[in-house]
Design a protein around this motif. Structure first.
Motif, PDB file in Angstrom:
ATOM      1  N   MET A   1     -24.468  -6.776  37.648  1.00  0.00           N
ATOM      2  CA  MET A   1     -24.213  -8.029  38.333  1.00  0.00           C
ATOM      3  C   MET A   1     -25.161  -8.134  39.518  1.00  0.00           C
ATOM      4  O   MET A   1     -25.387  -7.174  40.226  1.00  0.00           O
ATOM      5  CB  MET A   1     -22.747  -8.033  38.799  1.00  0.00           C
ATOM      6  CG  MET A   1     -22.276  -9.338  39.348  1.00  0.00           C
ATOM      7  SD  MET A   1     -22.399 -10.690  38.188  1.00  0.00           S
ATOM      8  CE  MET A   1     -20.762 -11.183  37.974  1.00  0.00           C
ATOM      9  N   SER A   2     -25.725  -9.293  39.713  1.00  0.00           N
ATOM     10  CA  SER A   2     -26.627  -9.497  40.848  1.00  0.00           C
ATOM     11  C   SER A   2     -26.087 -10.588  41.756  1.00  0.00           C
ATOM     12  O   SER A   2     -26.800 -11.475  42.178  1.00  0.00           O
ATOM     13  CB  SER A   2     -28.028  -9.868  40.340  1.00  0.00           C
ATOM     14  OG  SER A   2     -27.956 -11.074  39.599  1.00  0.00           O
ATOM     15  N   GLY A   3     -24.786 -10.556  42.026  1.00  0.00           N
ATOM     16  CA  GLY A   3     -24.130 -11.588  42.806  1.00  0.00           C
ATOM     17  C   GLY A   3     -24.733 -11.786  44.183  1.00  0.00           C
ATOM     18  O   GLY A   3     -25.267 -10.873  44.792  1.00  0.00           O
ATOM     19  N   PHE A   4     -24.636 -13.005  44.638  1.00  0.00           N
ATOM     20  CA  PHE A   4     -25.091 -13.383  45.968  1.00  0.00           C
ATOM     21  C   PHE A   4     -23.940 -14.115  46.630  1.00  0.00           C
ATOM     22  O   PHE A   4     -23.334 -15.007  46.041  1.00  0.00           O
ATOM     23  CB  PHE A   4     -26.311 -14.309  45.863  1.00  0.00           C
ATOM     24  CG  PHE A   4     -26.770 -14.835  47.184  1.00  0.00           C
ATOM     25  CD1 PHE A   4     -27.561 -14.051  48.007  1.00  0.00           C
ATOM     26  CD2 PHE A   4     -26.393 -16.091  47.623  1.00  0.00           C
ATOM     27  CE1 PHE A   4     -27.985 -14.529  49.243  1.00  0.00           C
ATOM     28  CE2 PHE A   4     -26.815 -16.580  48.850  1.00  0.00           C
ATOM     29  CZ  PHE A   4     -27.604 -15.792  49.660  1.00  0.00           C
ATOM     30  N   GLY A   5     -23.606 -13.730  47.849  1.00  0.00           N
ATOM     31  CA  GLY A   5     -22.469 -14.351  48.501  1.00  0.00           C
ATOM     32  C   GLY A   5     -22.720 -14.661  49.952  1.00  0.00           C
ATOM     33  O   GLY A   5     -23.758 -14.294  50.520  1.00  0.00           O
ATOM     34  N   LEU A   6     -21.771 -15.358  50.515  1.00  0.00           N
ATOM     35  CA  LEU A   6     -21.813 -15.620  51.939  1.00  0.00           C
ATOM     36  C   LEU A   6     -20.416 -15.854  52.464  1.00  0.00           C
ATOM     37  O   LEU A   6     -19.498 -16.203  51.720  1.00  0.00           O
ATOM     38  CB  LEU A   6     -22.716 -16.805  52.284  1.00  0.00           C
ATOM     39  CG  LEU A   6     -22.447 -18.131  51.625  1.00  0.00           C
ATOM     40  CD1 LEU A   6     -22.424 -19.231  52.666  1.00  0.00           C
ATOM     41  CD2 LEU A   6     -23.574 -18.406  50.665  1.00  0.00           C
ATOM     42  N   VAL A   7     -20.283 -15.612  53.751  1.00  0.00           N
ATOM     43  CA  VAL A   7     -19.067 -15.908  54.487  1.00  0.00           C
ATOM     44  C   VAL A   7     -19.477 -16.844  55.606  1.00  0.00           C
ATOM     45  O   VAL A   7     -20.470 -16.601  56.296  1.00  0.00           O
ATOM     46  CB  VAL A   7     -18.433 -14.622  55.080  1.00  0.00           C
ATOM     47  CG1 VAL A   7     -17.254 -14.958  55.966  1.00  0.00           C
ATOM     48  CG2 VAL A   7     -18.029 -13.674  53.963  1.00  0.00           C
TER      49      VAL A   7
END
Length: 105
Positions: A1-7
């Protein structure tokens, strides 16, 4: 998985601004649900200790899915309108190291 996230942490101007911001968020979420398969999680939370704070957690399939998200009309509308409700906001970008995902599909 190469997920990209932010808060993202939003501090709102007033209770009235918070209500308007929540409405704006709900409208935006409708567009995300309808047209963004690469958006895995888009969750808005109210801080339990401060009713004028909202914290968003967003997780995308990858950086490309995030970039596609930013180009959507409903997201552009959100970005153009949110400022009138805010005192401040802070963004933290996240790169996935590990995770567990559950889908309803």
């Amino acid at each position: 998985m190469s997920g990209f996230g932010l808060v993202v942490r939003f501090t709102l101007r007033s209770p009235q601004a918070a209500a308007a911001f929540d409405d704006l968020t709900a409208m935006t979420l409708q567009g995300i649900q309808a047209s963004e398969p690469g958006t895995l999680v888009y969750a808005s939370h109210e801080d339990q200790e401060n009713a004028l704070v909202r914290v968003f957690y967003e997780l995308y399939q990858d950086r490309n899915a995030f970039e596609l998200h930013e180009e959507q009309p409903h997201v552009k509308h959100f970005l153009a309108e949110r400022g009138q409700h805010l005192d401040s906001f802070e963004v933290t970008l996240l790169s996935e190291l590990a995770g567990k995902y559950t889908t309803s599909e």
